[in-house]
Structure formats: C-alpha cells, structure tokens
Design a protein around this motif. Structure first.
Motif, mmCIF file in Angstrom:
data_model
loop_
_atom_site.group_PDB
_atom_site.id
_atom_site.type_symbol
_atom_site.label_atom_id
_atom_site.label_comp_id
_atom_site.label_asym_id
_atom_site.label_seq_id
_atom_site.Cartn_x
_atom_site.Cartn_y
_atom_site.Cartn_z
ATOM 1 N N ASP A 32 0.854 -1.186 0.000
ATOM 2 C CA ASP A 32 0.000 0.000 0.000
ATOM 3 C C ASP A 32 0.891 1.239 0.000
ATOM 4 O O ASP A 32 1.687 1.437 0.918
ATOM 5 C CB ASP A 32 -0.909 -0.010 1.224
ATOM 6 C CG ASP A 32 -2.034 1.002 1.136
ATOM 7 O OD1 ASP A 32 -1.837 2.053 0.497
ATOM 8 O OD2 ASP A 32 -3.117 0.752 1.700
ATOM 9 N N GLY A 39 -0.384 4.347 -0.155
ATOM 10 C CA GLY A 39 -1.133 5.483 0.358
ATOM 11 C C GLY A 39 -1.730 6.319 -0.760
ATOM 12 O O GLY A 39 -1.344 6.222 -1.926
ATOM 13 N N SER A 89 -2.800 2.532 -6.030
ATOM 14 C CA SER A 89 -2.041 2.762 -4.795
ATOM 15 C C SER A 89 -1.870 1.488 -3.981
ATOM 16 O O SER A 89 -1.146 1.483 -2.983
ATOM 17 C CB SER A 89 -2.756 3.811 -3.936
ATOM 18 O OG SER A 89 -4.039 3.337 -3.549
ATOM 19 N N ARG A 90 -2.504 0.415 -4.440
ATOM 20 C CA ARG A 90 -2.483 -0.813 -3.648
ATOM 21 C C ARG A 90 -2.418 -2.023 -4.580
ATOM 22 O O ARG A 90 -3.044 -2.041 -5.638
ATOM 23 C CB ARG A 90 -3.753 -0.884 -2.780
ATOM 24 C CG ARG A 90 -3.888 -2.114 -1.900
ATOM 25 C CD ARG A 90 -5.238 -2.078 -1.184
ATOM 26 N NE ARG A 90 -5.515 -3.271 -0.411
ATOM 27 C CZ ARG A 90 -5.260 -3.407 0.881
ATOM 28 N NH1 ARG A 90 -4.712 -2.399 1.553
ATOM 29 N NH2 ARG A 90 -5.545 -4.527 1.522
ATOM 30 N N THR A 135 5.704 3.538 1.973
ATOM 31 C CA THR A 135 4.984 2.368 1.483
ATOM 32 C C THR A 135 4.936 1.298 2.563
ATOM 33 O O THR A 135 5.923 1.068 3.270
ATOM 34 C CB THR A 135 5.675 1.801 0.228
ATOM 35 O OG1 THR A 135 5.673 2.796 -0.785
ATOM 36 C CG2 THR A 135 4.957 0.566 -0.297
ATOM 37 N N ARG A 136 3.808 0.651 2.687
ATOM 38 C CA ARG A 136 3.666 -0.447 3.638
ATOM 39 C C ARG A 136 3.622 -1.775 2.884
ATOM 40 O O ARG A 136 2.890 -1.922 1.901
ATOM 41 C CB ARG A 136 2.380 -0.294 4.463
ATOM 42 C CG ARG A 136 2.401 0.858 5.443
ATOM 43 C CD ARG A 136 1.150 0.866 6.318
ATOM 44 N NE ARG A 136 -0.069 1.114 5.548
ATOM 45 C CZ ARG A 136 -1.014 0.214 5.340
ATOM 46 N NH1 ARG A 136 -0.885 -1.020 5.854
ATOM 47 N NH2 ARG A 136 -2.089 0.516 4.646
#
Length: 460
Positions: A201, A203, A289-290, A324-325
């Motif tokens: 993700d 964001g 975004s994901r 970023t995750r």
C-alpha cells in the motif's frame, strides 16, 4: 483370502453403483462458498442415507461452522478389530477451463469427468462399495468418518473425532493418487501449508500513469520484488531422491510448463511459494495505490509453520520504499506430516494389493496437504494409512477432474481385500520388500522393519 462372493457382488453391482456415484457428484458441495451450504448439507444427507440403507448406524455430528461430520458404524462380530475409514464429501470450486459442466458428470473413454470424482467422493465411494459387497457381517468393525470442510482446512473436525473416543487398529485415508495406472500408492509424507495475503500500500489514490509514472512508487512492482525474495530465499532447497520420474510429473501437469529437473523432490520434499490470486488496479491508464497477492506456501516435511512465518516476515522487513507499507497476513497454517504406518498395517496393505490386483503398493512422498491426517493421528494415537486410489494426473482442484472406471473398480477390490487382511492375525513372518529410489536413481530395497522415515539426501 477375499471371499469370492465379495468380488462377484462388487462386479454385479458396479453399473448401479456408478449411477449412484454420478448422482452424488452432481451435488455442488463447495464448502468454500456460503451460497452452496445447502448443497453441502444435501451431500451429507445423501451419504448418511446411502449407508443407513445398507445396515450402518449413522449420525451427523455438527462442527462449529455447521458442516456436518457423517459418522457411520458398520457392524461386525463381537471382539472384531475396529478400522476407521476417512474421507470428505466437500469439493473445490470448479474454476474455468472445463470441457463439460463440472456438476453434470459425464463418462468419456472410461473416465468420469466431474468435480469430486477424484478428490474425494470417488475414492471414498470405492470404500463404501467394498463394504456393501461383503456378505453378512464385516470381518472388522468399520467406522466411516466423512467431513464436509476438508477443502477449507477441516475447522472443527479435530473436536469431533476426539469426542468419538475410538480405538482403531488402523485408520485408512484415500485422498491421494495412485503411483501409476495400475499401482496404488502409500503416502508416507505430506508437505505443510500456509495461506497468506501479501499487501503493498503506497497510500493516497490512483494517479495518472503518464503524468506521474516513474515518479511514484508502483505497488505492483514492489509486490513483484517481494514475491521474488520469498521465492528465492524462504526455503532452502535440498536435493533428494524422488520416486516419480520427471516425465511422470510432467504428464501429471497435463502439458503445463514445468521448471527444472528433480521434479518429484520439488513437489514432495522442498518448499514452494505459489500465487493463487493477484489484484492491482483497474486496467485503465492509472497507477493504483495498492496491490495484493494471495499466497499458497507449501512447507517441507519437518518444518514448523511458526518458524516459516517468522522467516518470511524477516525477509520482507525493511524492503518497502519510503511511505509504502508491505504487510504479510497469514490466515491458516498446517504442519507437514510424516506418516509411516505400523508394521501390521503395512503387511496388511501389501497382502491386500497383491491378492486383489497382483502387485504391491509403492511408497511415496506427496506434495499435497490433508489437514485431517494430523488430527486423526492425535485423536487415535496411530499413523493413518494414506492409500491412494486417484488416477495419476486426475487433475484434482483443476478443470476436467477425472476418475477412471477401471482404477475405481480395482480400488473396490483392494478395499475389500484390506478389510480381510486387517482382520487376520498379526504375523511375525517377513513380507516382500518396499521399493524406494536412492540418490543415484536406482531402486534400493527396504524391508518393512527398515523403512526409513527420512528420504535419502535429507539431512538427519
């Protein structure tokens, strides 16, 4: 020896039994889809009624998710040994690629085409037909335990089997493949399984691929890099001797491209990272975004799911670009199994296969995972006998799943012979050897007392 009336009765009833099997296969008992819960219940009631009509005492034990475990007790003389036969009546979703309707069974060129024909209704029904063919009381008391949630990890099954408080002399599971068209297999190891979701993700929202492409993090590329790391570093590859040849594995793959050599070891002794679903973006000219992937991790024998989870997270820790995750969510874990049956059971299945079809079984490792195997072992204190009747390349979980009628009829004979063998005395005399391949590809012979738990080439 099998009473001749048993085989004669099985042959005389085969046509009718096949019609009944096709009726059962037509029920879309898909445990993973809540919309098919009525069909799962209908398949359970059909199985209960079929056995009850043939003299078994049957009850349905509910699990916490509402999918009944069908428990049928087939009577035997007082003092007879007790034998458990396990199977499952739920099936996988059909998926694309079928040449005929997955729940309108058809027979073409001696093959039954239907979801569940191989995994596992067809194999379980072979045992039931053997029970039905026996004249009078069976030589052993048989308890048939069939669940409706194996394809979703058998939730609640362990509690049910513990509550049964059985003390079987043998537990038979037929949910694996034959070694070849003519030879049953006994599986002595299975890989474990972890299912997980890998999410990246960045964001914010989707952005114009032309105006900002190259300046923003693309979550799909980060996801691809994370998958590469897991594939290359999560599992240590150990060269080991395989039972099946590379050509045999390629045939089972039905024309799909395969990777490398030593294919049997790749699917039985080594871990693997598989992607069963990918999702990112809409296909328009916008960078999402994901991105996320659903993973199926298969674990080598003797590996601990918790350690694999920790290692996977360590490998991905710190790899995300700034802002970023990258998250790895594990949803289910099943430990790998090594399940060598006791000597009495091995002698019995050897005798049964030789008397019924003229050849002994082959002992193999399997890449699949049957969650109930460990549950049955813990509940009853013995290693189950994983006796495979499914055709090689039967495409369980894939399109055009099949069961060959000739192999199914042979399975009925083997099952009947096994009941007879398990009722006999526990002999001390030696029996013919088991065959396994060494790391030079040549057959090495092991007598029953020498059967190794570990495959050649594996670290001790």
């Amino acid at each position: 020896m099998i009473p001749p009336g048993v085989l004669a009765a099985a042959e005389q009833r085969q046509a009718r039994r096949l019609i009944e099997l096709l009726d059962w296969l037509a029920m879309p008992s898909i445990s993973a889809d809540p919309r098919h819960q009525p069909d799962v219940r209908r398949a359970a009631r059909w199985l209960a009624s079929w056995q009850r009509a043939r003299g078994a005492t049957v009850d349905l034990r509910p699990t916490r998710l509402g999918r009944d475990v069908v428990v049928a007790r087939w009577p035997a003389p007082t003092g007879a040994r007790q034998v458990v036969i396990y199977g499952h009546y739920d099936v996988q979703p059909p998926g694309p690629g079928w040449s005929s309707h997955p729940f309108r069974p058809v027979i073409r060129d001696g093959l039954i085409h239907a979801r569940g024909a191989n995994d596992d209704k067809g194999q379980l029904f072979a045992h039931l037909c053997a029970l039905d063919a026996w004249p009078g009381l069976l030589p052993v008391e048989v308890v048939v335990i069939a669940e409706g949630a194996e394809e979703v990890g058998s939730p609640g099954f362990a509690e049910v089997v513990r509550e049964l408080r059985l003390r079987p002399a043998a537990v038979i599971v037929s949910d694996t493949e034959r070694y070849d068209d003519r030879t049953p297999s006994v599986t002595i190891s299975q890989r474990g399984q972890l299912t997980a979701t890998l999410v990246v993700d960045t964001g914010g929202t989707a952005v114009h691929a032309g105006r900002l492409g190259g300046a923003v993090v693309d979550p799909s590329l980060v996801l691809a890099d994370a998958l590469r790391v897991l594939r290359e570093q999560l599992f240590t590859v150990r060269p080991a001797a395989g039972t099946r040849t590379d050509d045999a594995v390629r045939r089972a793959a039905r024309g799909r491209a395969t990777v490398g050599t030593d294919l049997d070891s790749r699917i039985t002794r080594n871990g693997s990272v598989g992607v069963t679903r990918l999702a990112a973006g809409s296909g328009r000219a916008a960078l999402p975004s994901r991105a996320e992937a659903t993973l199926d991790l298969r674990l080598p024998p003797r590996s601990a799911p918790a350690e694999v989870v920790r290692r996977a997270r360590r490998l991905l820790d710190g790899r995300a670009p700034r802002g970023t995750r990258v998250e790895l969510h594990f949803t289910r874990g099943i430990a790998a199994q090594e399940s060598v049956p006791d000597e009495f059971t091995r002698k019995s299945v050897h005798q049964a296969c030789v008397s019924a079809i003229g050849r002994p079984p082959v002992y193999v490792g399997s890449g699949g995972t049957v969650p109930a195997v460990g549950m049955l072992r813990r509940a009853f204190g013995i290693n189950p006998l994983l006796l495979g009747f499914g055709p090689p390349g039967g495409n369980a979980h894939g399109p055009d799943e099949t069961m060959d009628i000739a192999g199914w009829a042979a399975a009925v004979k083997v099952s009947a012979a096994l009941l007879c063998a398990l009722s006999g005395p526990i002999r001390a005399d030696p029996v013919p050897v088991l065959r396994r391949k060494d790391h030079h590809g040549k057959h090495r012979l092991f007598r029953h007392g020498e059967l190794p738990v570990h495959f050649e080439g594996e670290e001790q």
